[in-house]
Scaffold this active site. Structure first.
Site, mmCIF file in Angstrom:
data_model
loop_
_atom_site.group_PDB
_atom_site.id
_atom_site.type_symbol
_atom_site.label_atom_id
_atom_site.label_comp_id
_atom_site.label_asym_id
_atom_site.label_seq_id
_atom_site.Cartn_x
_atom_site.Cartn_y
_atom_site.Cartn_z
ATOM 1 N N HIS A 21 0.830 -1.211 0.000
ATOM 2 C CA HIS A 21 0.000 0.000 0.000
ATOM 3 C C HIS A 21 0.865 1.262 0.000
ATOM 4 O O HIS A 21 0.356 2.359 -0.251
ATOM 5 C CB HIS A 21 -0.907 -0.011 1.238
ATOM 6 C CG HIS A 21 -2.327 0.369 0.955
ATOM 7 N ND1 HIS A 21 -2.882 0.397 -0.302
ATOM 8 C CD2 HIS A 21 -3.342 0.742 1.801
ATOM 9 C CE1 HIS A 21 -4.151 0.768 -0.226
ATOM 10 N NE2 HIS A 21 -4.458 0.987 1.034
ATOM 11 N N ASN A 67 -6.815 6.663 3.912
ATOM 12 C CA ASN A 67 -8.215 6.967 3.615
ATOM 13 C C ASN A 67 -8.586 8.433 3.838
ATOM 14 O O ASN A 67 -9.738 8.812 3.642
ATOM 15 C CB ASN A 67 -9.157 6.037 4.397
ATOM 16 C CG ASN A 67 -8.963 6.150 5.895
ATOM 17 O OD1 ASN A 67 -8.080 6.859 6.352
ATOM 18 N ND2 ASN A 67 -9.782 5.448 6.661
ATOM 19 N N ASP A 92 -0.842 2.382 -5.391
ATOM 20 C CA ASP A 92 -0.796 0.953 -5.679
ATOM 21 C C ASP A 92 -2.117 0.540 -6.326
ATOM 22 O O ASP A 92 -3.135 1.187 -6.154
ATOM 23 C CB ASP A 92 -0.583 0.176 -4.378
ATOM 24 C CG ASP A 92 -1.659 0.474 -3.345
ATOM 25 O OD1 ASP A 92 -2.427 -0.439 -3.017
ATOM 26 O OD2 ASP A 92 -1.741 1.628 -2.880
ATOM 27 N N ASN A 113 -8.977 3.400 -1.537
ATOM 28 C CA ASN A 113 -9.440 4.345 -0.510
ATOM 29 C C ASN A 113 -8.790 5.711 -0.624
ATOM 30 O O ASN A 113 -9.432 6.741 -0.395
ATOM 31 C CB ASN A 113 -9.187 3.779 0.889
ATOM 32 C CG ASN A 113 -10.094 2.611 1.206
ATOM 33 O OD1 ASN A 113 -11.148 2.454 0.608
ATOM 34 N ND2 ASN A 113 -9.673 1.770 2.130
#
Length: 197
Positions: A21, A67, A92, A113
């Site tokens: 991530h 997020n 990613d 997100n």
């Protein structure tokens, strides 16, 4: 002076270093190292600045967690008065094999997100470079996968794409989005692992 904001997405904190991530962070770290510049802890993110042929380049690694990435992007666009057309977000992507990449000028968040929150705050009309992380996980294992760490074999596949991503950032700044997409998107397919499957 033209200004560009290059934002790599990830999560702050040592425990997230080299996780899938955090691929956006990894690319900005590599770009900063190649440019011999360092990040400073500033409002909403870690920021580094350089110039490229008379253009000001601001690198941003949000410190807001994934997020809430839009808070950092919107703040730095406004603070530095950067035209949104000169924003590039690097993230990613589960839908691309490890090492593949795709540059787009707009579009949906694809379930990401970080992109989702940016879209809520500034809309869909900005460039994004999606870096493939693969999706070799069992049903229900997505969170563990994206927060999992790259191993040495992964990095052998990813490293060439990180170098290409640095070239893409330079090209985006110097040649613009369309020419950069034309040059690199054909390279991005077939660049990664299992890409002949």
């Amino acid at each position: 002076m033209d200004k560009y904001l290059i934002c790599g997405l990830g999560n702050p904190g040592k425990e997230y270093d080299r996780t899938r991530h955090n691929t956006g962070f990894m690319i900005l770290d590599a770009f900063a190292k190649a440019s011999n510049i360092c990040f400073e802890d500033k409002r909403y993110g870690f920021v580094a600045e350089t110039t490229l042929k008379g253009k000001k380049v601001i690198l941003l690694k949000p410190s807001t967690f994934m997020n809430l990435s839009g808070n950092a992007v919107r703040y730095w666009l406004d603070k530095e008065n950067v035209d949104q057309k000169r924003l590039l977000v690097i993230c990613d992507d589960l839908n691309l094999p490890l090492g593949e990449f795709r540059l787009k000028g707009n579009g949906s968040n694809g379930g990401h997100n970080g992109l989702g929150h940016i879209q809520q705050l500034i809309g869909q009309d900005y460039a994004r470079l999606r870096m493939g992380i693969g999706n070799e996980f069992h049903r229900g294992g997505q969170i563990d996968w994206v927060l999992g760490h790259y191993d040495e074999e992964d990095m052998k596949v990813l490293d060439p794409s990180i170098h290409t991503a640095i070239e893409i950032i330079n090209s985006f700044i110097l040649k613009g989005l369309n020419e950069t997409m034309n040059t690199y998107n054909r390279l991005g397919k077939g660049h990664g692992r299992n890409s002949t499957d």
